[in-house]
Enzyme design. Structure first.
Site, PDB file in Angstrom:
ATOM      1  N   GLY A 184      82.087  26.313  -6.567  1.00 41.73           N
ATOM      2  CA  GLY A 184      80.866  26.498  -5.259  1.00 41.73           C
ATOM      3  C   GLY A 184      81.170  26.805  -4.151  1.00 41.73           C
ATOM      4  N   ILE A 238      83.623  26.531  -2.109  1.00 40.41           N
ATOM      5  CA  ILE A 238      85.128  27.004  -1.726  1.00 40.41           C
ATOM      6  C   ILE A 238      85.459  28.195  -1.830  1.00 40.41           C
ATOM      7  CG2 ILE A 238      87.707  26.247  -2.109  1.00 40.41           C
ATOM      8  CD1 ILE A 238      86.568  23.591  -3.914  1.00 40.41           C
ATOM      9  N   GLU A 280      74.687  15.534 -16.485  1.00 37.46           N
ATOM     10  CA  GLU A 280      73.498  15.781 -17.183  1.00 37.46           C
ATOM     11  C   GLU A 280      73.132  15.117 -18.468  1.00 37.46           C
ATOM     12  OE1 GLU A 280      72.382  20.100 -17.438  1.00 37.46           O
ATOM     13  OE2 GLU A 280      73.986  20.481 -15.620  1.00 37.46           O
ATOM     14  N   ASP A 312      82.559  24.267 -18.898  1.00 33.16           N
ATOM     15  CA  ASP A 312      82.249  25.028 -17.607  1.00 33.16           C
ATOM     16  C   ASP A 312      83.816  25.185 -17.038  1.00 33.16           C
ATOM     17  OD1 ASP A 312      80.575  24.626 -14.919  1.00 33.16           O
ATOM     18  OD2 ASP A 312      82.366  23.484 -14.647  1.00 33.16           O
ATOM     19  N   LYS A 335      85.099  29.112 -15.832  1.00 36.65           N
ATOM     20  CA  LYS A 335      85.688  29.276 -14.612  1.00 36.65           C
ATOM     21  C   LYS A 335      87.130  29.839 -14.472  1.00 36.65           C
ATOM     22  CE  LYS A 335      82.438  25.963 -12.429  1.00 36.65           C
ATOM     23  NZ  LYS A 335      82.196  24.525 -11.956  1.00 36.65           N
ATOM     24  N   GLY A 393      76.693  21.794  -6.035  1.00 36.26           N
ATOM     25  CA  GLY A 393      75.380  21.235  -5.038  1.00 36.26           C
ATOM     26  C   GLY A 393      74.977  22.341  -4.499  1.00 36.26           C
TER      27      GLY A 393
END
Lengths: 436, 436
Positions: free
Chosen positions: A131, A133, A186, A197, A201, A302
């Site tokens: 996100g 960072i 979710e 996920d 990454k 977010g």
């Protein structure tokens, strides 16, 4: 001189991006040169949290990526298609691209960056990992003097939230349900909970840190469904917390162009910097020579944090456009060599059997003398030496023994476990986890 | 195409830089285009930990910065002069500069960056703040979408080492002596212990985060000599650890172009991310909108980490030179707008009396009933409300009361303390510290 942005997607992240672009005051002055020219959405009628001139909105996303007036395309629709096709079309039309789409980059990075290099455009992806960072930019620009040995991170906020809650007691299923009710997980939690996920990454970070790609299906991936309240409690007793870590490492004495890439729940020593990263926060720790250890910590998801990364990437492209490094001149020397993707080889991923790590195992045995001796013999026969051991009575007949090993080759440890499983005194081995 | 580096200084950092430049394998490929052409030292005869062709070494540092063959000058001699003059001369000769010199940049940044902008060259300073931790580059390039509200950091490793040791018991003087014996603190510890080093660094970070300079003598600065074992113990009892924080903030509702910039020992809540930054490690926490909180953590000093930052800065310059952004074309549009210093105004530093913060105070009083009531009245008269209070007996006659306040204007709190000091029942106020 102004630069026109075409924004694909107006969900929470897209709305966050729009809000920043519409209120440049107090942010970097270059933002004032950026205009939100076109916004692609699925439906024109949906109520929006963002005021836009009506001619800006369109449902024709393909028209945005081919619009001659658009300089930079921001892709925040997520998912594989049509995102992949739109990104490739934007590149084919000479647009620079900013994306938050870890799934597309992890699967189609090869295709996308090859096309971008040919077209002389930038594809920026800070928002795709952790996100808000800053980690992509530092890897590209701040650590170049180093040999990076290892990278490990808490890259999924949902699982970190669940594991943090489990530390205060409670079982996985209950806390997952609670997280779903709160919107932290979710309805279909598979991507988070089963490590997909985090796997996407760490595959992306691997290529940035070590300069070679990995095939996603070679990333070893275990989720957190197997982590029980009992494991959390034993870990605490032994001085650890359990975290879902994504790890990429160059194996020591590696002559085979191999890299370790794996996602799995891990016992992290309480005093380790990653141990105190709680709730939905993310962190990435990098070990490099001569730098030592650095860690980046912050909100991994977010609308606000993700939009922060997307718009900062946009500013970086604008800065380069201002200096004349444009797509109009697709000579490789005019592309910034730290911001372009320069590698196109693939690493082999080292087999897990060759991994050298510590292990935690919880073993249920009959509660009579001599059992620990027999376990110890099995372990010793396979070069497994124990660092610590805790024994608890489960009931009159069963005891539970939790062990933490010293460093051991994973293949040897698994053989020892197989032998232990077949011992008459052993009831079951409910869990086996790696230890940092 | 190769680029020639002139290295000023061959102490521990300079030697670290030389070692990286001499072994580019496994680091960023651009390093292979960098040649360590000249090295300036004080004495040619000193034994070195680095093999260099004899014609590379010189004691004539001025000749290096004016050498037409040198593209990039790396300054790691430290101190104010001749470092400042050499940097300015290098700029005047069209060289790009990489420096680790926080003292020079904090005092002469205005002069140096004005000269650099006129000459069309870059001055890079990642190593000047927090050693190997990437913080300058992220501030320049990764956070541009944000409005930064606040920045706070543990920027001095020596004082953090001392404070960490004090947490396990022991007085400042003893632990300082131990740190000096171990080489963690200098024989004259003033720069570290009295907050000068951290003050230089936060002044530099302020200009990067908020886009305006501050005059160094306006940075409020308190060191850690005043922190006693008793304060550490009370802080622990109240749920805090004491850290030397460097803080820069835009005051809320600020209409006066003011900024808060200060260095002082601070009680940090145990659960705060900065609280677990121990020993000689550094960390910087940034609060921004819409990003939220991010933290960068790592080794803040040492030859390896500092050299890592210096060489990474060098690679960044080489990348720009490769794209044709050279000093030969000093048109402002060819200078990368995120890497040049673009501000030249000065902030006013907000007066400490206007600071709104929490406070900790330790007050010695006569040990009889009613004293707490009188303290409470004095505090209340000046709008100071208390969050917690601990009382201990010192001996038969004296008690010690440690209080933590809610947020209060510093001026009001100081007035309350003055009144309390004059109460008959009050013996002394041995310490007053701010609370995060």
């Amino acid at each position: 001189m102004g630069f026109k942005v075409g924004l694909l997607g107006l969900g929470t992240v897209g709305t966050g991006v729009g809000k920043i672009l519409q209120s440049p005051e107090g942010r970097h002055p270059l933002l004032q040169a950026v205009e939100l020219a076109r916004v692609g959405v699925r439906s024109l009628d949906k109520p929006r949290d963002l005021e836009l001139p009506s001619h800006t909105l369109t449902t024709d996303l393909a028209a945005i990526v081919s619009d001659p007036d658009v300089d930079i395309v921001i892709e925040v629709i997520g998912g594989l298609e049509p995102a992949r096709t739109l990104i490739l079309d934007a590149i084919a039309h000479g647009k620079h691209v900013v994306t938050a789409n870890k799934a597309v980059i992890a699967r189609f990075g090869d295709e996308i960056f090859t096309a971008a290099n040919q077209a002389g455009v930038y594809v920026m992806l800070e928002a795709a990992v952790a996100g808000g960072i800053p980690v992509i930019q530092p890897l590209k620009e701040s650590l170049g003097a180093n040999r990076i040995h290892a990278m490990m991170g808490i890259l999924n906020g949902t699982t970190n939230y669940i594991l943090t809650k489990m530390q205060s007691g409670g079982d996985f299923d209950d806390i997952l349900a609670e997280a779903q009710a709160l919107g932290y997980a979710e309805a279909d939690p598979t991507a988070d909970v089963d490590g997909f996920d985090a796997g996407d990454k760490i595959a992306i970070l691997t290529s940035l840190a070590f300069g070679g790609r990995v095939k996603l299906d070679q990333v070893h991936r275990e989720g957190i469904r197997q982590v029980s309240a009992a494991d959390i409690a034993y870990a605490q007793k032994l001085g650890f917390v359990i975290k879902l870590l994504a790890i990429a490492k160059l194996p020591p004495n590696n002559n085979n162009n191999q890299v370790e890439v794996r996602v799995h729940p891990t016992l992290v020593p309480e005093e380790h910097p990653l141990a105190s990263v709680n709730d939905a926060f993310n962190a990435i720790l990098i070990e490099a020579d001569p730098l030592g250890q650095v860690m980046f910590f912050g909100p991994g998801a977010g609308a606000g944090p993700t939009a922060s990364a997307v718009v900062s990437d946009t500013i970086n492209i604008v800065a380069l456009l201002k200096t004349g490094l444009t797509a109009a001149n697709p000579d490789s020397e005019t592309i910034h060599p730290l911001l372009a993707c320069s590698h196109n080889s693939y690493f082999d991923v080292a087999p897990m059997a060759d991994l050298v790590t510590r292990f935690y195992a919880r073993i249920r045995t009959q509660d009579h003398p001599g059992v620990i001796g027999r376990l110890g013999t099995c372990f010793g026969d396979h070069e497994v030496s124990l660092e610590s051991l805790v024994q608890t009575d489960v009931n009159d007949n069963l005891a539970e023994i939790a062990v933490v090993t010293h460093l051991v080759r994973e293949g040897d440890f698994r053989q020892a476990l197989n032998e232990i499983k077949s011992l008459e005194a052993v009831d079951s081995i409910p869990s086996v986890l790696r230890v940092l």
